[in-house]
Scaffold this motif. Structure first.
Motif, PDB file in Angstrom:
ATOM      1  N   PRO A 200       0.727  -1.014   0.257  1.00  0.00           N
ATOM      2  CA  PRO A 200      -0.106  -0.070   0.021  1.00  0.00           C
ATOM      3  C   PRO A 200       0.793   1.859   0.177  1.00  0.00           C
ATOM      4  N   VAL A 201       1.959   1.294   1.299  1.00  0.00           N
ATOM      5  CA  VAL A 201       3.125   2.409   1.004  1.00  0.00           C
ATOM      6  C   VAL A 201       3.494   2.449  -0.454  1.00  0.00           C
ATOM      7  N   LEU A 202       3.732   1.852  -0.849  1.00  0.00           N
ATOM      8  CA  LEU A 202       4.084   1.217  -2.544  1.00  0.00           C
ATOM      9  C   LEU A 202       3.767   2.195  -3.454  1.00  0.00           C
ATOM     10  N   LYS A 203       2.369   1.570  -3.574  1.00  0.00           N
ATOM     11  CA  LYS A 203       1.521   2.889  -4.607  1.00  0.00           C
ATOM     12  C   LYS A 203       0.773   3.948  -4.392  1.00  0.00           C
ATOM     13  N   ARG A 204       0.973   4.235  -2.434  1.00  0.00           N
ATOM     14  CA  ARG A 204       0.894   5.810  -2.251  1.00  0.00           C
ATOM     15  C   ARG A 204       2.093   6.173  -3.404  1.00  0.00           C
ATOM     16  N   LEU A 205       2.912   5.984  -3.005  1.00  0.00           N
ATOM     17  CA  LEU A 205       4.178   6.889  -3.136  1.00  0.00           C
ATOM     18  C   LEU A 205       4.320   6.577  -4.980  1.00  0.00           C
ATOM     19  N   GLU A 206       3.698   5.939  -5.777  1.00  0.00           N
ATOM     20  CA  GLU A 206       3.285   6.134  -6.861  1.00  0.00           C
ATOM     21  C   GLU A 206       2.354   6.908  -7.412  1.00  0.00           C
ATOM     22  N   ALA A 207       1.257   6.909  -7.050  1.00  0.00           N
ATOM     23  CA  ALA A 207       0.166   7.770  -6.971  1.00  0.00           C
ATOM     24  C   ALA A 207       1.036   9.383  -6.674  1.00  0.00           C
ATOM     25  N   GLU A 208       1.641   9.422  -5.596  1.00  0.00           N
ATOM     26  CA  GLU A 208       2.384  11.023  -5.441  1.00  0.00           C
ATOM     27  C   GLU A 208       3.644  11.411  -6.283  1.00  0.00           C
ATOM     28  N   SER A 209       3.881  10.313  -7.340  1.00  0.00           N
ATOM     29  CA  SER A 209       5.042  10.407  -8.467  1.00  0.00           C
ATOM     30  C   SER A 209       6.071  10.777  -6.973  1.00  0.00           C
ATOM     31  N   LEU A 210       6.686  10.004  -6.643  1.00  0.00           N
ATOM     32  CA  LEU A 210       7.574   9.914  -5.294  1.00  0.00           C
ATOM     33  C   LEU A 210       8.626   8.802  -6.382  1.00  0.00           C
ATOM     34  N   VAL A 211       7.919   7.593  -6.533  1.00  0.00           N
ATOM     35  CA  VAL A 211       8.397   6.549  -7.404  1.00  0.00           C
ATOM     36  C   VAL A 211       7.623   6.178  -8.603  1.00  0.00           C
ATOM     37  N   THR A 212       8.693   6.514  -9.509  1.00  0.00           N
ATOM     38  CA  THR A 212       7.518   6.125 -10.801  1.00  0.00           C
ATOM     39  C   THR A 212       7.472   4.517 -11.369  1.00  0.00           C
ATOM     40  N   GLY A 213       7.246   3.664 -11.739  1.00  0.00           N
ATOM     41  CA  GLY A 213       6.502   2.003 -12.196  1.00  0.00           C
ATOM     42  C   GLY A 213       6.706   2.135 -13.854  1.00  0.00           C
ATOM     43  N   ALA A 214       7.611   1.104 -13.970  1.00  0.00           N
ATOM     44  CA  ALA A 214       7.882   0.338 -15.339  1.00  0.00           C
ATOM     45  C   ALA A 214       7.192  -1.427 -15.387  1.00  0.00           C
ATOM     46  N   TRP A 215       6.613  -1.528 -16.242  1.00  0.00           N
ATOM     47  CA  TRP A 215       5.623  -2.975 -15.996  1.00  0.00           C
ATOM     48  C   TRP A 215       7.068  -3.752 -17.587  1.00  0.00           C
ATOM     49  N   LEU A 216       7.250  -4.522 -16.986  1.00  0.00           N
ATOM     50  CA  LEU A 216       8.144  -5.877 -17.712  1.00  0.00           C
ATOM     51  C   LEU A 216       7.444  -6.831 -18.452  1.00  0.00           C
ATOM     52  N   GLN A 217       7.712  -7.973 -19.031  1.00  0.00           N
ATOM     53  CA  GLN A 217       7.469  -9.084 -19.366  1.00  0.00           C
ATOM     54  C   GLN A 217       8.613  -9.966 -19.524  1.00  0.00           C
ATOM     55  N   GLU A 218       9.039 -10.434 -18.722  1.00  0.00           N
ATOM     56  CA  GLU A 218       9.709 -11.254 -19.465  1.00  0.00           C
ATOM     57  C   GLU A 218       9.059 -13.342 -19.248  1.00  0.00           C
ATOM     58  N   GLY A 219       9.984 -13.876 -20.742  1.00  0.00           N
ATOM     59  CA  GLY A 219       9.021 -15.013 -20.910  1.00  0.00           C
ATOM     60  C   GLY A 219       8.206 -15.288 -20.592  1.00  0.00           C
ATOM     61  N   ASP A 220       7.201 -16.106 -20.250  1.00  0.00           N
ATOM     62  CA  ASP A 220       5.732 -16.689 -19.931  1.00  0.00           C
ATOM     63  C   ASP A 220       5.263 -15.883 -18.371  1.00  0.00           C
ATOM     64  N   ALA A 221       6.109 -15.614 -17.404  1.00  0.00           N
ATOM     65  CA  ALA A 221       5.930 -14.774 -16.192  1.00  0.00           C
ATOM     66  C   ALA A 221       5.500 -13.986 -16.663  1.00  0.00           C
ATOM     67  N   PRO A 222       3.937 -13.668 -15.637  1.00  0.00           N
ATOM     68  CA  PRO A 222       3.319 -12.698 -15.531  1.00  0.00           C
ATOM     69  C   PRO A 222       4.102 -11.266 -15.248  1.00  0.00           C
ATOM     70  N   PRO A 223       3.281 -10.091 -16.113  1.00  0.00           N
ATOM     71  CA  PRO A 223       3.849  -8.521 -16.396  1.00  0.00           C
ATOM     72  C   PRO A 223       3.932  -8.511 -14.570  1.00  0.00           C
ATOM     73  N   ARG A 224       5.788  -7.991 -14.738  1.00  0.00           N
ATOM     74  CA  ARG A 224       5.788  -7.596 -13.273  1.00  0.00           C
ATOM     75  C   ARG A 224       5.971  -5.839 -13.220  1.00  0.00           C
ATOM     76  N   LYS A 225       5.748  -5.462 -12.301  1.00  0.00           N
ATOM     77  CA  LYS A 225       6.241  -3.794 -11.949  1.00  0.00           C
ATOM     78  C   LYS A 225       7.048  -3.040 -11.773  1.00  0.00           C
ATOM     79  N   ASP A 226       8.462  -3.050 -12.345  1.00  0.00           N
ATOM     80  CA  ASP A 226       9.581  -2.331 -11.406  1.00  0.00           C
ATOM     81  C   ASP A 226       9.416  -0.370 -11.132  1.00  0.00           C
ATOM     82  N   TYR A 227       9.292  -0.751  -9.795  1.00  0.00           N
ATOM     83  CA  TYR A 227       9.720   0.446  -9.770  1.00  0.00           C
ATOM     84  C   TYR A 227      11.305   2.031  -9.355  1.00  0.00           C
TER      85      TYR A 227
END
Lengths: 113, 371
Positions: A54-81
């Protein structure tokens, strides 16, 4: 929840974002699970998923961190911050505040010895 | 990357369980809007996938807690759930507008009550409606009763459920019922991140007006059609009574009565009267010709109807008709007869049949000698 547990929860809540920002500034970009694992390695009760995410999502909403989606192989897409410029400025000021509080606490502890 | 990409935890025997957890989580995050809720679902799926790789799924789920409480933590961090909530509560005016619109939508089918009263036999017999069969009436009444009775219940029940099918009233008022953590809340759509905002509201208003227009139009058309009835004439027995003919008319009275009877027969079989307006020759009506031979003998050469006027040619009820009959009686004597005919239909109790009587109520005679 007794008073101590409540106090721990409040303290943790205030500190976790500082820990997350510092961790990402040092080792980012990281995805949510990796962030939780790193913090748990620092101590068993530092932060669990229910706190970190939840804290991570708030930091993202406040633009203190930013996330980028990554897709590696068959694994579910993940978001790197990673920390944004605003996040780094926030981290500097938060660290100063933390240091001030830490110093005050240390001085008082020394006086009571 | 599609943020709505659904998570797959391939190979995990608890895949269905985890999928259920993610679905509940996404629902509980509805307050964030569909895009962000789906994104978090995907991200948590990735999270659980990583945990599965470490054999820590149970531990992670235990830490996260129930999906509703985990969602509540996220919403709380975002300031959407913590008291006092920074999300303003909808004003009373908005919620009142939403409730009023929903009541109108729920009760809109009552507009069909008017045609219902006209197709139900007990009402239709008193109004003289004779055009629907018993089966037609039964079916129409059943459909209307179900519509009137079931729709309000179905709509009002669905109004209390969050989800994509929001109530029309809330959409019109710019409100939305969402699941926030474990609770249901009514919030303003504009306060929701990634909310559909103006378009949804405009669409709802337009949809509401169109729906009212359709229901109102259907009620009007159905009611009008039932009152007016289709063009099929009722099963009527026809008779003609000539009266007040007077001696001035002489033998022509009976002939004219026959003409009127022929016109009535044409009406009963759906034959339009305009051909009579065209001055159709008498010989085209065998019964008239026969009558003419029997009654007129040598007193006239030809006779035809030149003009017919109805007060309301399509009305199944009382109407007046005026027939102008022109003839040449002696080869050198033109005679113009104008008959005013009153038509009266006496229906039976069930309104399905009746007897129509045509009475010649007035006759004008114009005479002129041929030059």
């Amino acid at each position: 929840m007794d008073s101590f547990s409540s106090w721990v929860a409040q303290l943790r809540k205030g500190v976790v974002e500082l820990l997350v920002l510092r961790l990402l500034a040092a080792r980012g970009p990281l995805h949510g699970y990796a962030i939780s694992r790193h913090l748990q390695e620092l101590g068993e009760t530092v932060a669990g998923e229910s706190t970190v995410y939840p804290v991570l999502k708030r930091l993202e909403a406040e633009s203190l961190v930013t996330g980028a989606w990554l897709q590696e192989g068959d694994a579910p897409p993940r978001k790197d911050y990673e920390v944004t410029e605003a996040g780094r400025e926030f981290l500097v000021r938060a660290s100063e505040q933390w240091q001030t509080l830490h110093n005050a606490l240390r001085l008082l502890e020394e006086e009571t010895r | 990357m599609n943020p709505a990409h659904d998570a797959r935890l391939d190979g995990d025997p608890r895949s269905a369980l985890l999928d259920d957890y993610l679905t509940r989580l996404e629902e509980a995050l509805e307050l964030l809007g569909p895009v962000e809720a789906a994104e978090i679902r995907t991200e948590v799926a990735s999270y659980l996938s990583e945990a599965a790789r470490d054999g820590r799924v149970d531990e992670v789920l235990g830490t996260m807690g129930a999906p509703e409480s985990f969602a509540a933590g996220i919403l709380s961090e975002r300031g959407m759930l913590a008291p006092p909530s920074p999300l303003p509560m909808p004003s009373n005016a908005r919620t009142t507008v939403a409730a009023v619109v929903d009541v109108v939508v729920a009760l809109a089918p009552l507009a069909l009550a008017l045609p219902l009263t006209l197709v139900v036999p007990v009402f239709s017999s008193s109004t003289g409606v004779t055009t629907l069969t018993w089966i037609g009436r039964f079916v129409a009444a059943g459909v209307l009763l179900v519509t009137i009775g079931v729709w309000p219940w179905y709509y009002w029940r669905g109004r209390k459920r969050p989800g994509r099918n929001q109530s029309v009233g809330r959409n019109v008022a710019g409100l939305r019922l969402v699941r926030a953590g474990g609770e249901l809340r009514v919030v303003r759509t504009n306060d929701m991140p990634h909310g559909r905002r103006g378009m949804a509201r405009t669409g709802a208003v337009i949809g509401f007006l169109v729906a009212l227009w359709i229901v109102g139009g259907m009620a009007y058309l159905l009611g009008y059609a039932v009152i007016r009835g289709p063009y099929t004439p009722p099963d009527l027995t026809l008779s003609v009574v000539a009266q007040d003919a007077g001696s001035a008319v002489g033998m022509t009275t009976q002939l004219t009565a026959a003409i009127v009877q022929a016109i009535s027969a044409g009406q009963a079989t759906g034959a339009p009267p305009p051909d009579l307006l065209e001055g159709t020759a008498l010989q085209e009506y065998p019964e008239l010709l026969e009558s003419a031979k029997a009654n007129a003998a040598e007193t006239y050469e030809t006779q035809w109807i030149s003009e017919t006027t109805y007060v309301d040619p399509e009305s199944p009820f009382l109407s007046d008709a005026t027939f102008r009959v022109e003839g040449v009686e002696h080869g050198d004597h033109n005679r113009t007869l104008r008959f005013t005919v009153r038509k009266h239909t006496e229906f039976t109790d069930d309104g399905m049949s009746g007897v129509t009587t045509y009475r010649i109520s007035h006759i004008e005679i114009g005479e002129s000698w041929a030059p």
